[in-house]
Design a protein around this motif. Structure first.
Motif, short mmCIF file in Angstrom:
data_model
loop_
_atom_site.label_atom_id
_atom_site.label_comp_id
_atom_site.label_asym_id
_atom_site.label_seq_id
_atom_site.Cartn_x
_atom_site.Cartn_y
_atom_site.Cartn_z
N LEU A 21 0.82 -1.21 0.00
CA LEU A 21 0.00 0.00 0.00
C LEU A 21 0.86 1.26 0.00
CD1 LEU A 21 -2.90 -1.03 2.39
CD2 LEU A 21 -2.97 -0.74 -0.09
N VAL A 22 1.97 1.22 0.74
CA VAL A 22 2.88 2.38 0.74
C VAL A 22 3.50 2.56 -0.65
CG1 VAL A 22 5.08 3.22 1.66
CG2 VAL A 22 3.34 2.33 3.20
N LEU A 23 3.82 1.46 -1.31
CA LEU A 23 4.35 1.55 -2.67
C LEU A 23 3.34 2.18 -3.62
CD1 LEU A 23 6.58 0.83 -4.73
CD2 LEU A 23 5.45 -1.38 -5.00
N VAL A 24 2.08 1.78 -3.51
CA VAL A 24 1.02 2.36 -4.34
C VAL A 24 0.88 3.85 -4.03
CG1 VAL A 24 -1.47 2.36 -4.73
CG2 VAL A 24 -0.21 0.20 -4.69
N LEU A 25 0.97 4.21 -2.76
CA LEU A 25 0.88 5.63 -2.37
C LEU A 25 2.02 6.44 -2.98
CD1 LEU A 25 -0.50 7.78 -0.53
CD2 LEU A 25 1.20 7.16 1.18
N TRP A 26 3.24 5.92 -2.92
CA TRP A 26 4.39 6.63 -3.49
C TRP A 26 4.26 6.78 -5.00
CZ3 TRP A 26 7.94 9.66 -1.61
CH2 TRP A 26 8.24 9.59 -0.26
N ILE A 27 3.79 5.74 -5.66
CA ILE A 27 3.62 5.82 -7.12
C ILE A 27 2.57 6.87 -7.46
CG2 ILE A 27 2.77 4.55 -9.13
CD1 ILE A 27 4.18 2.08 -7.99
N GLY A 28 1.48 6.91 -6.69
CA GLY A 28 0.45 7.93 -6.93
C GLY A 28 0.97 9.33 -6.71
N ALA A 29 1.76 9.53 -5.65
CA ALA A 29 2.33 10.85 -5.39
C ALA A 29 3.31 11.24 -6.50
CB ALA A 29 3.03 10.85 -4.04
N TRP A 30 4.10 10.29 -6.96
CA TRP A 30 5.06 10.58 -8.03
C TRP A 30 4.35 10.97 -9.32
CZ3 TRP A 30 6.00 7.40 -12.44
CH2 TRP A 30 7.06 7.85 -13.24
N ARG A 31 3.27 10.24 -9.64
CA ARG A 31 2.52 10.57 -10.85
C ARG A 31 1.88 11.95 -10.75
NH1 ARG A 31 -1.55 6.32 -12.64
NH2 ARG A 31 -1.52 7.61 -14.51
N GLY A 32 1.35 12.28 -9.58
CA GLY A 32 0.77 13.61 -9.39
C GLY A 32 1.81 14.70 -9.56
N ASN A 33 2.99 14.48 -8.99
CA ASN A 33 4.06 15.47 -9.11
C ASN A 33 4.51 15.61 -10.56
OD1 ASN A 33 6.06 17.27 -8.48
ND2 ASN A 33 7.45 15.75 -7.65
N ARG A 34 4.60 14.48 -11.25
CA ARG A 34 5.00 14.51 -12.66
C ARG A 34 3.97 15.26 -13.50
NH1 ARG A 34 4.81 8.97 -15.67
NH2 ARG A 34 2.65 9.49 -15.25
N ASP A 35 2.69 15.01 -13.24
CA ASP A 35 1.63 15.70 -13.99
C ASP A 35 1.65 17.20 -13.70
OD1 ASP A 35 0.91 13.26 -15.02
OD2 ASP A 35 -0.80 12.98 -13.65
#
Length: 75
Positions: A21-35
């Protein structure tokens, strides 16, 4: 639960789930920052184009400012 010949108890299963779940959270945050970065770069490029067009319409050359013109954020 058995994985690779090792038996996992409840605490180990819960920790594996929390790590995923933490990995999914980090991926979501990274995608948001990239966008956000992509949007900001596009907005900044559009703003620069509008500013250069306004300067060209006023008769100034945006690429070659006069020698005494302030340059950079400190003038």
């Amino acid at each position: 639960m058995t994985l690779f010949g090792r038996t996992f108890d409840g605490a180990e299963i819960a920790s594996l789930i929390s790590l995923l779940l933490v990995l999914v959270l980090w991926i979501g945050a990274w995608r948001g920052n990239r966008d956000w970065t992509r949007w900001f770069r596009g907005w900044e490029a559009d703003r620069k184009e509008r500013r250069d067009a306004e300067r060209a319409a006023e008769g100034g050359d945006a690429a070659n400012p006069p020698p005494g013109a302030p340059r950079g954020p400190w003038g």
